[in-house]
Design an enzyme around this catalytic site. Structure first.
Site, PDB file in Angstrom:
ATOM      1  N   TRP A  61       0.727  -1.028  -0.075  1.00 21.58           N
ATOM      2  CA  TRP A  61       0.069   0.132   0.086  1.00 21.58           C
ATOM      3  C   TRP A  61       0.978   1.014   0.109  1.00 21.58           C
ATOM      4  O   TRP A  61       0.809   2.086  -0.825  1.00 21.58           O
ATOM      5  CB  TRP A  61      -0.964  -0.023   1.190  1.00 21.58           C
TER       6      TRP A  61
ATOM      7  N   HIS B  31      11.996  -5.460   2.902  1.00 19.51           N
ATOM      8  CA  HIS B  31      11.641  -6.197   4.168  1.00 19.51           C
ATOM      9  C   HIS B  31      12.761  -6.356   5.320  1.00 19.51           C
ATOM     10  O   HIS B  31      12.463  -6.946   6.211  1.00 19.51           O
ATOM     11  CB  HIS B  31      10.796  -7.402   3.860  1.00 19.51           C
TER      12      HIS B  31
ATOM     13  N   MET C 189      -7.646   0.191  -4.832  1.00 23.51           N
ATOM     14  CA  MET C 189      -6.468  -0.655  -5.325  1.00 23.51           C
ATOM     15  C   MET C 189      -6.981  -2.212  -5.338  1.00 23.51           C
ATOM     16  O   MET C 189      -6.648  -2.814  -6.130  1.00 23.51           O
ATOM     17  CB  MET C 189      -5.449  -0.542  -4.062  1.00 23.51           C
TER      18      MET C 189
END
Length: 315
Positions: A71, A130, A254
């Site tokens: 997002w 990440h 989205m």
């Protein structure tokens, strides 16, 4: 966590199925004692990660898996495009260049040759990862590259991670929530123990080139969050730009466009997008175990307090 290497029309699910078939049985590869997803990462890429040529104007987004990086990554792409005042033709040109260079969305994903291809990308590059801070390529710190570090309450993160991994078949189908929770709390999932990421990032809480933000605060007031992000990265955007981006990157918008942006695997990226979903699956004992893990090293740290654990992780 996973995107097609080329256009979304090239059957990314087929590529994914092939990757899963060739991945280790437990879905993990290990590097320097850390677990990474065997479906998207290669050992050779991890070994040269620190050689990546950072730029001072790179826009870096860091977040543990399923904390909202998909997002927020799209938010950054929209902010950068609005700041660059790109017309639709320029947007398409840049998008096509990324596709042609087979740019996978996270720094640690893909083949080692991607780093050379990324050197050809125009500034400002939007780079996601990440990994823990100690695994971020040192050139980013040497170049004083600005980073946005995203966190989400650990209970919702665990639930989102479980459903995503289950949906994408990243682990054996017989694995239950109880099995996953045990693996998650003990770091037997890609990227290890989530709470360890929080502990490590707390060491950087006063670094002026690093901005910390939470999924929850962005959900509560997306407009304010976008304004803060734009100011931090010095994106030149208007109030109208902000409102347009808020609408374009809403969960509803989205999700409706997921097939266009993610291909056939888009359905796996957008499940609920809410805060507090953990209450639907955590047992009382699991909730208490997570509370204890959080309380010991984190509750009194600056970053720990910023996460508002008492608000989002207690009934």
């Amino acid at each position: 966590m996973i995107m097609a290497e080329k256009g979304v029309s090239e059957s990314p699910m087929k590529k994914l199925e092939e990757a899963i078939k060739n991945a280790p049985k437990d879905g993990l590869i290990w590097y320097n004692g850390e677990a990474f997803p065997g479906v998207t990462c290669q050992l050779e890429t991890l070994e040269i990660l620190n050689t990546f040529k950072a730029r001072s104007d790179d826009v870096v987004l860091v977040g543990y898996a399923k904390t909202g990086t998909n997002w927020v990554g799209h938010i950054l792409i929209e902010l950068e495009a609005a700041s660059g005042k790109y017309d639709e033709e320029e947007r398409k040109r840049r998008k096509q260049q990324e596709i042609e260079l087979k740019l996978m969305p996270y720094l640690e994903f893909g083949d080692p040759g991607k780093f050379e291809r990324m050197e050809k990308l125009p500034s400002r590059r939007i780079i996601r990862t990440h990994v823990k801070p100690q695994n971020i390529p040192k050139p980013f710190f040497e170049q004083n590259t600005k980073m946005l570090v995203l966190f989400r309450n650990p209970k919702d993160t665990a639930v989102s991670y479980f459903h995503f991994a289950k949906s994408m078949k990243l682990f054996p189908s017989e694995k239950t929530w109880d099995d996953f929770f045990s693996d998650f709390i003990n770091g037997k999932v890609p990227y290890g123990v989530y709470l360890d990421h929080i502990i490590e990032w707390n060491k950087y809480i006063d670094n002026k080139n690093i901005m910390f933000i939470t999924y929850e605060e962005l959900k509560e007031n997306t407009t304010l969050g976008l304004k803060r992000i734009a100011e931090f990265f010095e994106f030149s955007v208007t109030e109208k730009d902000i409102q347009t981006i808020v609408e374009k990157t809403s969960f509803k918008s989205m999700k409706e466009k997921s097939a266009e942006t993610h291909g056939v695997i888009g359905q796996h990226f957008f499940r609920k997008g809410i805060v507090g979903d953990w209450c639907s699956i955590f047992s009382e004992d699991q909730s208490k175990e997570m509370d204890m893990k959080y309380e010991e090293p984190l509750a009194k740290t600056k970053l720990g307090k910023m996460l508002k654990y008492e608000v989002y992780c207690k009934n």
